[in-house]
Motif scaffolding. Structure first.
Motif, PDB file in Angstrom:
ATOM      1  N   SER A   1      52.500 -26.241 -55.437  1.00 17.89           N
ATOM      2  CA  SER A   1      51.051 -26.200 -55.608  1.00 17.89           C
ATOM      3  C   SER A   1      50.339 -26.440 -54.284  1.00 17.89           C
ATOM      4  O   SER A   1      49.315 -25.816 -54.006  1.00 17.89           O
ATOM      5  CB  SER A   1      50.616 -27.244 -56.637  1.00 17.89           C
ATOM      6  N   GLN A   2      50.863 -27.317 -53.462  1.00 18.23           N
ATOM      7  CA  GLN A   2      50.250 -27.578 -52.166  1.00 18.23           C
ATOM      8  C   GLN A   2      50.328 -26.336 -51.272  1.00 18.23           C
ATOM      9  O   GLN A   2      49.370 -26.032 -50.556  1.00 18.23           O
ATOM     10  CB  GLN A   2      50.923 -28.768 -51.490  1.00 18.23           C
ATOM     11  N   LEU A   3      51.449 -25.626 -51.311  1.00 20.39           N
ATOM     12  CA  LEU A   3      51.562 -24.394 -50.534  1.00 20.39           C
ATOM     13  C   LEU A   3      50.596 -23.330 -51.051  1.00 20.39           C
ATOM     14  O   LEU A   3      49.958 -22.626 -50.263  1.00 20.39           O
ATOM     15  CB  LEU A   3      52.995 -23.858 -50.585  1.00 20.39           C
ATOM     16  N   THR A   4      50.485 -23.240 -52.369  1.00 13.57           N
ATOM     17  CA  THR A   4      49.564 -22.259 -52.951  1.00 13.57           C
ATOM     18  C   THR A   4      48.133 -22.571 -52.550  1.00 13.57           C
ATOM     19  O   THR A   4      47.363 -21.672 -52.194  1.00 13.57           O
ATOM     20  CB  THR A   4      49.691 -22.264 -54.488  1.00 13.57           C
ATOM     21  N   ARG A   5      47.753 -23.850 -52.612  1.00 10.90           N
ATOM     22  CA  ARG A   5      46.393 -24.234 -52.217  1.00 10.90           C
ATOM     23  C   ARG A   5      46.163 -24.003 -50.735  1.00 10.90           C
ATOM     24  O   ARG A   5      45.062 -23.637 -50.320  1.00 10.90           O
ATOM     25  CB  ARG A   5      46.133 -25.699 -52.560  1.00 10.90           C
ATOM     26  N   ALA A   6      47.193 -24.185 -49.920  1.00 11.05           N
ATOM     27  CA  ALA A   6      47.033 -24.001 -48.480  1.00 11.05           C
ATOM     28  C   ALA A   6      46.786 -22.534 -48.129  1.00 11.05           C
ATOM     29  O   ALA A   6      45.987 -22.235 -47.240  1.00 11.05           O
ATOM     30  CB  ALA A   6      48.272 -24.508 -47.747  1.00 11.05           C
ATOM     31  N   PHE A   7      47.472 -21.628 -48.818  1.00 13.77           N
ATOM     32  CA  PHE A   7      47.350 -20.214 -48.479  1.00 13.77           C
ATOM     33  C   PHE A   7      46.247 -19.495 -49.240  1.00 13.77           C
ATOM     34  O   PHE A   7      45.571 -18.643 -48.692  1.00 13.77           O
ATOM     35  CB  PHE A   7      48.687 -19.497 -48.698  1.00 13.77           C
ATOM     36  N   SER A   8      46.073 -19.827 -50.515  1.00 16.35           N
ATOM     37  CA  SER A   8      45.079 -19.079 -51.297  1.00 16.35           C
ATOM     38  C   SER A   8      43.862 -19.913 -51.671  1.00 16.35           C
ATOM     39  O   SER A   8      42.833 -19.363 -52.041  1.00 16.35           O
ATOM     40  CB  SER A   8      45.723 -18.536 -52.573  1.00 16.35           C
ATOM     41  N   GLY A   9      43.986 -21.224 -51.634  1.00 14.61           N
ATOM     42  CA  GLY A   9      42.864 -22.082 -51.987  1.00 14.61           C
ATOM     43  C   GLY A   9      42.729 -22.345 -53.475  1.00 14.61           C
ATOM     44  O   GLY A   9      41.805 -23.015 -53.903  1.00 14.61           O
TER      45      GLY A   9
END
Length: 63
Positions: A30-38
């Protein structure tokens, strides 16, 4: 007595549901998803909001 038992079960289930949602929100994926897509996963928000709603309903039943 039956309403109190249902209320206690809802409170306990709500607590577990809220923690589950937070664990999904705080996971590495989830942290990676938020970092790349917000965007954060919908499961995380459903778990946290659903848990809070269950806790509120449970508290109202216990009273």
């Amino acid at each position: 007595m039956n309403n109190k038992l249902i209320g206690i079960v809802l409170i306990i289930a709500g607590i577990f549901l809220a923690f589950w949602g937070y664990n999904i929100y705080d996971s590495a994926e989830s942290q990676l998803t938020r970092a790349f897509s917000g965007h954060s996963p919908i499961e995380a928000w459903l778990g946290m909001v659903g848990g809070i709603v269950a806790i509120i309903i449970g508290i109202k039943r216990v009273k």
